[in-house]
Design a protein around this motif. Sequence first.
Motif, PDB file in Angstrom:
ATOM      1  N   PRO A   1      22.052  29.575  75.292  1.00 26.45           N
ATOM      2  CA  PRO A   1      23.034  30.591  74.885  1.00 26.45           C
ATOM      3  C   PRO A   1      24.375  30.003  74.432  1.00 26.45           C
ATOM      4  CG  PRO A   1      22.836  30.528  77.278  1.00 26.45           C
ATOM      5  CD  PRO A   1      21.874  29.506  76.741  1.00 26.45           C
ATOM      6  N   ARG A   2      24.664  28.799  74.871  1.00 25.21           N
ATOM      7  CA  ARG A   2      25.971  28.209  74.500  1.00 25.21           C
ATOM      8  C   ARG A   2      25.897  26.691  74.474  1.00 25.21           C
ATOM      9  NH1 ARG A   2      26.086  29.661  79.496  1.00 25.21           N
ATOM     10  NH2 ARG A   2      26.516  31.816  78.936  1.00 25.21           N
ATOM     11  N   ARG A   3      26.913  26.128  73.850  1.00 23.00           N
ATOM     12  CA  ARG A   3      26.984  24.663  73.771  1.00 23.00           C
ATOM     13  C   ARG A   3      28.425  24.224  73.919  1.00 23.00           C
ATOM     14  NH1 ARG A   3      25.771  21.303  68.180  1.00 23.00           N
ATOM     15  NH2 ARG A   3      26.627  19.315  68.869  1.00 23.00           N
ATOM     16  N   THR A   4      28.628  23.273  74.802  1.00 26.09           N
ATOM     17  CA  THR A   4      29.961  22.683  74.889  1.00 26.09           C
ATOM     18  C   THR A   4      29.921  21.399  74.060  1.00 26.09           C
ATOM     19  OG1 THR A   4      30.165  23.548  77.121  1.00 26.09           O
ATOM     20  CG2 THR A   4      31.761  21.865  76.489  1.00 26.09           C
ATOM     21  N   ALA A   5      30.740  21.374  73.027  1.00 23.44           N
ATOM     22  CA  ALA A   5      30.730  20.203  72.147  1.00 23.44           C
ATOM     23  C   ALA A   5      31.491  19.055  72.818  1.00 23.44           C
ATOM     24  CB  ALA A   5      31.364  20.557  70.816  1.00 23.44           C
ATOM     25  N   GLU A   6      31.378  17.878  72.211  1.00 26.21           N
ATOM     26  CA  GLU A   6      31.999  16.712  72.856  1.00 26.21           C
ATOM     27  C   GLU A   6      33.516  16.808  72.939  1.00 26.21           C
ATOM     28  OE1 GLU A   6      30.409  12.981  71.673  1.00 26.21           O
ATOM     29  OE2 GLU A   6      28.408  13.576  72.334  1.00 26.21           O
ATOM     30  N   ASP A   7      34.139  17.598  72.014  1.00 23.75           N
ATOM     31  CA  ASP A   7      35.596  17.766  72.100  1.00 23.75           C
ATOM     32  C   ASP A   7      35.981  18.895  73.052  1.00 23.75           C
ATOM     33  OD1 ASP A   7      34.915  20.064  70.801  1.00 23.75           O
ATOM     34  OD2 ASP A   7      36.069  19.675  68.975  1.00 23.75           O
ATOM     35  N   GLY A   8      34.992  19.456  73.771  1.00 25.10           N
ATOM     36  CA  GLY A   8      35.281  20.482  74.769  1.00 25.10           C
ATOM     37  C   GLY A   8      35.176  21.911  74.238  1.00 25.10           C
ATOM     38  N   THR A   9      35.052  22.090  72.919  1.00 28.25           N
ATOM     39  CA  THR A   9      34.936  23.444  72.369  1.00 28.25           C
ATOM     40  C   THR A   9      33.617  24.070  72.827  1.00 28.25           C
ATOM     41  OG1 THR A   9      35.953  22.545  70.390  1.00 28.25           O
ATOM     42  CG2 THR A   9      35.066  24.780  70.209  1.00 28.25           C
ATOM     43  N   VAL A  10      33.703  25.317  73.271  1.00 20.05           N
ATOM     44  CA  VAL A  10      32.480  26.010  73.696  1.00 20.05           C
ATOM     45  C   VAL A  10      32.044  26.959  72.585  1.00 20.05           C
ATOM     46  CG1 VAL A  10      31.439  27.538  75.417  1.00 20.05           C
ATOM     47  CG2 VAL A  10      33.164  25.858  76.123  1.00 20.05           C
ATOM     48  N   TYR A  11      30.824  26.778  72.112  1.00 20.15           N
ATOM     49  CA  TYR A  11      30.249  27.668  71.099  1.00 20.15           C
ATOM     50  C   TYR A  11      29.251  28.593  71.780  1.00 20.15           C
ATOM     51  CZ  TYR A  11      32.212  24.289  67.859  1.00 20.15           C
ATOM     52  OH  TYR A  11      33.066  23.467  67.171  1.00 20.15           O
ATOM     53  N   GLN A  12      29.361  29.875  71.458  1.00 19.69           N
ATOM     54  CA  GLN A  12      28.500  30.879  72.086  1.00 19.69           C
ATOM     55  C   GLN A  12      27.559  31.396  71.001  1.00 19.69           C
ATOM     56  OE1 GLN A  12      29.915  31.782  75.328  1.00 19.69           O
ATOM     57  NE2 GLN A  12      27.882  32.620  75.758  1.00 19.69           N
ATOM     58  N   SER A  13      26.262  31.360  71.248  1.00 21.24           N
ATOM     59  CA  SER A  13      25.378  31.902  70.215  1.00 21.24           C
ATOM     60  C   SER A  13      25.285  33.415  70.409  1.00 21.24           C
ATOM     61  CB  SER A  13      24.015  31.226  70.260  1.00 21.24           C
ATOM     62  OG  SER A  13      23.155  31.896  71.114  1.00 21.24           O
ATOM     63  N   VAL A  14      25.182  34.150  69.304  1.00 19.52           N
ATOM     64  CA  VAL A  14      25.070  35.617  69.406  1.00 19.52           C
ATOM     65  C   VAL A  14      23.808  36.059  68.679  1.00 19.52           C
ATOM     66  CG1 VAL A  14      27.574  35.999  69.523  1.00 19.52           C
ATOM     67  CG2 VAL A  14      26.435  36.077  67.306  1.00 19.52           C
ATOM     68  N   LEU A  15      23.278  37.205  69.101  1.00 21.34           N
ATOM     69  CA  LEU A  15      22.083  37.751  68.455  1.00 21.34           C
ATOM     70  C   LEU A  15      22.520  38.961  67.650  1.00 21.34           C
ATOM     71  CD1 LEU A  15      19.810  37.332  71.566  1.00 21.34           C
ATOM     72  CD2 LEU A  15      19.557  36.120  69.393  1.00 21.34           C
ATOM     73  N   LYS A  16      22.992  38.710  66.451  1.00 27.58           N
ATOM     74  CA  LYS A  16      23.499  39.794  65.606  1.00 27.58           C
ATOM     75  C   LYS A  16      22.899  39.664  64.215  1.00 27.58           C
ATOM     76  CE  LYS A  16      27.910  40.630  67.896  1.00 27.58           C
ATOM     77  NZ  LYS A  16      29.363  40.689  67.715  1.00 27.58           N
TER      78      LYS A  16
END
Length: 395
Positions: A142-157
């Motif tokens: 559901p999500r990924r924390t990138a190496e620079d700390g940014t959190v990406y949230q996947s959405v089902l849209k």
Amino acid sequence: MKISPKVRDFLCLTAHPEGCRKNVENQITYVKKHSEVKNGPKKVLVIGASTGYGLASRINAAFGCKAATVGVMFERQAAGKRTATAGWYNTAAFEHAAANEDLYAKTVNGDAFSREVKEKVIDLIKKDLGKVDAVIYSLAAPRRTAEDGTVYQSVLKTTGEDFTNKNLNLKDNTIGEKTIEAATEEEVEATVKVMGGEDWKAWIRALTDADAIEEDTVTFAYSYIGPELTYPIYFEGTIGAAKKHLHKTAGEINEEFKERGIRAYISVNKGLVTQASSAIPIVPLYMAVLYSIMKERGLHEGCIEQITRLFGEKAVFGQAETDGQGLIRLDDWELKPEVQAEVERRWEKINTKNVKEYADIEGYWEDFYQMFGFDMDGVDYEKDLDPSVNIPSIP
Ligand code: NAD
């Protein structure tokens, strides 16, 4: 304690250790009976190895090809009265079964997107196996924390305009309508970050840089396309954007690692009830209708049957059978014109009154419960159990 299912919408908060073990054993039995891999790999890394398609892949690698396997997963062990997740119990059962047949199997539990887990896995491979000769990428996160700390949230849209269609209400099996909002550009980008191919390529690069991958390694990731009916929510939606990126990444891996002979494939699999797919709106109703039609025609498969066909008939480790775009099509039976014509016919008519006639609601729920180790034949659900189960390779 006695363990029973606690279902909240599309999730079950509990899992049953013995039911999960039975589920894994059934899959192993299936593979032993049906596997026909020629020149299979011997040292396989499976990323997303504990449930669904990844678990079926690990079972095929181990019990079909007699390969050593390293699995990566993100699961939770039991704590007090809280059960472990199904993937934890599955992995414990898998490792025990592998040990019984002298098959090497070790698992790393942690965030596959992180550099730390990549390093841990690579250290393990170098220490125990030297190099891997197959890498299977089966993450659904559901999500990924990138190496620079940014959190990406996947959405089902969906993308473009809002989309409304029939939907199975999972609380009471009634048919209602669901409107899926259109995603913003940022949401599409975030979903691509999580479910696209960037991390797959990062794994191949990390393995290559560390000299932990054989020449001529085969690597593949799983995708879904589905019929036009579900395009607005799947293939033309946010997740579809991520899958298109994943497809593009296969080409990039082939190009970038050509000299090492690494071959990357996308296997487009059938829509099936898994923890990842039951969270997608509209899709569960489509799957219940599809199950009913495919079962009637003797075409139904679960994850283990699909992946056994990928390793065997589709020859993913040999002269892989691909379509005009280089994709391996395990969705060939799902997308048969006669199957989809019947899906469309039923979709028009389906409502709360006739849902059981047109859709395999029972089959949907059976798969759902079995994913968490419930509803399995031969398991005593009245028995008191200790929910705490060890995975041999995890201290
Ligand atoms: P799943 O939910 O059963 O499995 C997901 C796996 O990923 C689990 O092993 C989980 O532990 C692991 N995982 C999740 N986040 C992680 C993280 N941050 N770090 C390490 N491991 C993590 O899902 P699935 O349905 O088997 O999906 C696997 C792949 O198959 C996905 O790419 C999915 O899109 C694809 N696929 C699924 C279907 C379907 O209908 N279920 C159809 C075609 C393709």
